[in-house]
Design a protein around this motif. Structure first.
Motif, PDB file in Angstrom:
ATOM      1  N   UNK A  56     -30.992  -8.554 -84.643  1.00  0.00           N
ATOM      2  CA  UNK A  56     -32.374  -8.456 -84.189  1.00  0.00           C
ATOM      3  C   UNK A  56     -32.808  -7.003 -84.068  1.00  0.00           C
ATOM      4  N   UNK A  57     -34.102  -6.779 -84.221  1.00  0.00           N
ATOM      5  CA  UNK A  57     -34.623  -5.417 -84.180  1.00  0.00           C
ATOM      6  C   UNK A  57     -34.350  -4.767 -82.827  1.00  0.00           C
ATOM      7  N   UNK A  58     -34.329  -5.574 -81.768  1.00  0.00           N
ATOM      8  CA  UNK A  58     -34.064  -5.028 -80.437  1.00  0.00           C
ATOM      9  C   UNK A  58     -32.679  -4.388 -80.359  1.00  0.00           C
ATOM     10  N   UNK A  59     -31.711  -4.953 -81.091  1.00  0.00           N
ATOM     11  CA  UNK A  59     -30.360  -4.373 -81.126  1.00  0.00           C
ATOM     12  C   UNK A  59     -30.325  -3.134 -81.998  1.00  0.00           C
ATOM     13  N   UNK A  60     -30.924  -3.218 -83.174  1.00  0.00           N
ATOM     14  CA  UNK A  60     -30.855  -2.116 -84.126  1.00  0.00           C
ATOM     15  C   UNK A  60     -31.647  -0.906 -83.641  1.00  0.00           C
ATOM     16  N   UNK A  61     -32.617  -1.119 -82.741  1.00  0.00           N
ATOM     17  CA  UNK A  61     -33.360   0.016 -82.199  1.00  0.00           C
ATOM     18  C   UNK A  61     -32.434   1.014 -81.496  1.00  0.00           C
ATOM     19  N   UNK A  62     -31.255   0.506 -81.053  1.00  0.00           N
ATOM     20  CA  UNK A  62     -30.304   1.404 -80.397  1.00  0.00           C
ATOM     21  C   UNK A  62     -29.664   2.386 -81.375  1.00  0.00           C
ATOM     22  N   UNK A  63     -29.842   2.163 -82.661  1.00  0.00           N
ATOM     23  CA  UNK A  63     -29.404   3.158 -83.640  1.00  0.00           C
ATOM     24  C   UNK A  63     -30.164   4.466 -83.414  1.00  0.00           C
ATOM     25  N   UNK A  68     -30.743   9.425 -79.494  1.00  0.00           N
ATOM     26  CA  UNK A  68     -31.635  10.185 -78.619  1.00  0.00           C
ATOM     27  C   UNK A  68     -31.007  10.417 -77.253  1.00  0.00           C
ATOM     28  N   UNK A  69     -30.360   9.395 -76.695  1.00  0.00           N
ATOM     29  CA  UNK A  69     -29.749   9.532 -75.379  1.00  0.00           C
ATOM     30  C   UNK A  69     -28.561  10.493 -75.417  1.00  0.00           C
ATOM     31  N   UNK A  70     -27.779  10.453 -76.495  1.00  0.00           N
ATOM     32  CA  UNK A  70     -26.656  11.377 -76.621  1.00  0.00           C
ATOM     33  C   UNK A  70     -27.139  12.815 -76.700  1.00  0.00           C
ATOM     34  N   UNK A 105     -21.333   6.831 -89.972  1.00  0.00           N
ATOM     35  CA  UNK A 105     -22.509   5.957 -90.012  1.00  0.00           C
ATOM     36  C   UNK A 105     -22.678   5.344 -91.397  1.00  0.00           C
ATOM     37  N   UNK A 106     -22.418   6.132 -92.435  1.00  0.00           N
ATOM     38  CA  UNK A 106     -22.530   5.638 -93.799  1.00  0.00           C
ATOM     39  C   UNK A 106     -21.499   4.587 -94.141  1.00  0.00           C
ATOM     40  N   UNK A 112     -23.063  -2.719 -84.191  1.00  0.00           N
ATOM     41  CA  UNK A 112     -22.373  -2.087 -83.069  1.00  0.00           C
ATOM     42  C   UNK A 112     -21.653  -0.816 -83.471  1.00  0.00           C
ATOM     43  N   UNK A 113     -20.920  -0.865 -84.601  1.00  0.00           N
ATOM     44  CA  UNK A 113     -20.217   0.331 -85.050  1.00  0.00           C
ATOM     45  C   UNK A 113     -21.201   1.430 -85.430  1.00  0.00           C
ATOM     46  N   UNK A 114     -22.315   1.067 -86.024  1.00  0.00           N
ATOM     47  CA  UNK A 114     -23.314   2.062 -86.397  1.00  0.00           C
ATOM     48  C   UNK A 114     -23.882   2.747 -85.153  1.00  0.00           C
ATOM     49  N   UNK A 115     -24.127   1.986 -84.105  1.00  0.00           N
ATOM     50  CA  UNK A 115     -24.652   2.569 -82.868  1.00  0.00           C
ATOM     51  C   UNK A 115     -23.648   3.548 -82.272  1.00  0.00           C
ATOM     52  N   UNK A 116     -22.366   3.174 -82.249  1.00  0.00           N
ATOM     53  CA  UNK A 116     -21.326   4.059 -81.715  1.00  0.00           C
ATOM     54  C   UNK A 116     -21.262   5.353 -82.514  1.00  0.00           C
TER      55      UNK A 116
END
Length: 471
Positions: A56-63, A68-70, A105-106, A112-116
């Motif tokens: 869902x877009x709500x999850x992928x927005x954390x990409x 930004x938070x880091x 990232x690539x 989840x792995x992409x967000x990390x």
């Protein structure tokens, strides 16, 4: 710190920009370009990532949010890291982490792995710009800081424009993974050039004290919570529990940090005593407000062309390119003048130019001519170019050379918060105006929101009036 002492870069009596200083500035500006390009490219490709992983877009927005938070969390550490380990060494490590994060990232196998991996990328990206600015400022010295900052502004102004264009090309012709992998070869070249150009750091035993752990525990989470709350406000509004709780938590932690920093024995991550100096306080206040005005308008411009004019991401990037062109035309000249005169007349002139270039966009509901919008973007960009170099020069001219790293961390942090606040406010206003004008009134909604952007620019006149008139 990984810089030459003031004047060691080959400054002669004429204060000319010698090749050694120019090479240093060129290499150090490559890092921020990488980070800014990456941010704008990824914003274009969020939906493609969601489709790939079925998330869902709500999850992928954390990409985007995780990055930004880091960045927000580690940026205040840049001053301490420069003093403890050396600015050149830490700048190189930061670029290397950013490149490693890009490569991972690539190769991500899930959302989840992409967000990390994006968080890792943000840890590297957060220190690149403040460390680079501090090194450039100290190497240039007070007589050349305006011109050098004018040169470094040039490529940075094209990054927000080039990012959507490059992102559109990648998504049209390549896989989304290349949004990240494109950073790897450029980053490796940057590291090779840095190894040749960056001066060696002084020995570690000459460096300052330990990390202020209490300050870190208060400041970094406080900034992350505040930036997260503001970024969420753009989608959810300021009245939701999530947004209100995050902003309140951030404000409480930052207030606690302020109390700690003023009475603590350890060297603070952001030295609040710097703000007791009029020059630094005025310059950082202006940087905060300029961040709010600039980043918020950069949200509106591509959105208008995509939603109202139905342009693709590639076309939207090209349509806002005249603003970057305007900045490129005047920034070096403004920096050169800033080395000879005080910043107040330049910055006031630049703000008025930016405001004048925004007026046409407040009339979008009346369908202004395309040539008028293009001319207005050029004028807006020229105004930004007049403001940026003298503003940054004023910041670093107001502190001693050894204070530059912590000053850079402070000003970049405030600029980031200002950008988040301005973007959130204008996103909420835009959403409200779209709902009020629905259906079919999107152009009028954007026009009315640009009045708020104009107002944000007008507010920047207040601290600008307190700049000195003479060099």
């Amino acid at each position: 710190m990984a810089v030459v002492a003031r004047g060691e870069a080959g400054e002669d009596a004429s204060g000319r920009l010698d090749p050694k200083l120019l090479r240093l500035a060129f290499v150090l500006v490559l890092g921020p370009i990488l980070a800014m390009l990456d941010t704008t490219i990824v914003n274009v490709g969020i939906e493609a990532v969601a489709g790939e992983f079925g998330s869902p877009l709500a999850t992928v927005q954390w990409v985007s949010a995780g990055y930004l938070l880091a960045v927000s969390a580690v940026m205040p550490l840049s001053g301490w890291a420069a003093e403890r380990f050396g600015a050149g060494r830490m700048w190189t490590v930061s670029v290397a982490l950013f490149v490693l994060g890009s490569a991972l990232c690539g190769m991500a196998w899930s959302a989840g792995s992409l967000i990390v991996f994006r968080v890792l990328q943000g840890v590297g990206g957060g220190m690149i710009q403040p460390l680079g600015q501090a090194m450039i400022a100290r190497a240039a010295g007070p007589s050349r800081i305006g011109r050098v900052m004018g040169i470094t502004v040039l490529p940075l102004t094209f990054a927000p424009v080039a990012g959507p264009v490059l992102g559109g090309v990648i998504l049209q012709h390549l896989d989304w993974r290349w949004m990240f992998l494109v950073n790897v070869p450029v980053g490796l070249v940057t590291l090779l050039l840095a190894a040749r150009v960056l001066p060696k750091d002084p020995p570690r035993d000459e460096r300052g004290g330990r990390l202020d752990l209490v300050g870190f525990v208060l400041l970094s989470p406080g900034l992350a919570a505040l930036v997260y709350g503001l970024s969420e406000a753009g989608d959810r509004g300021f009245g939701t529990v999530r947004v209100g709780g995050a902003v309140a938590a951030g404000a409480v932690l930052l207030a606690a940090y302020g109390a700690h920093a003023m009475r603590g024995k350890a060297a603070p991550l952001i030295d609040l005593r710097l703000f007791a100096r009029r020059g630094f306080a005025v310059a950082t206040a202006n940087s905060f407000l300029q961040g709010a005005a600039l980043y918020s308008s950069m949200l509106l411009l591509p959105l208008y062309y995509q939603r109202v004019e139905h342009a693709s991401a590639l076309e939207a990037g090209l349509l806002i390119a005249p603003q970057a062109l305007g900045t490129a035309l005047v920034s070096f000249l403004a920096g050169k003048i800033a080395d000879r005169v005080g910043p107040r007349p330049l910055i006031l002139t630049g703000i008025v130019m930016t405001m004048a270039g925004t007026v046409a966009f407040t009339q979008l509901g009346s369908d202004p001519a395309g040539w008028l919008l293009v001319a207005s973007l050029v004028l807006r960009g020229a105004g930004l170019g007049v403001v940026m170099a003298p503003g940054m020069a004023a910041i670093y001219s107001s502190v001693a050379p050894h204070e530059a790293p912590r000053a850079a961390g402070a000003v970049n942090t405030l600029n980031r918060i200002g950008g988040s606040l301005g973007t959130a406010v204008l996103a909420v206003v835009l959403q409200g105006r779209i709902e009020a004008h629905a259906p079919g009134g999107a152009a009028s909604a954007f026009g009315e929101t640009f009045w708020w952007a104009l107002g944000l620019s007008a507010v920047t006149l207040i601290p600008a009036l307190f700049y000195p008139t003479k060099k």
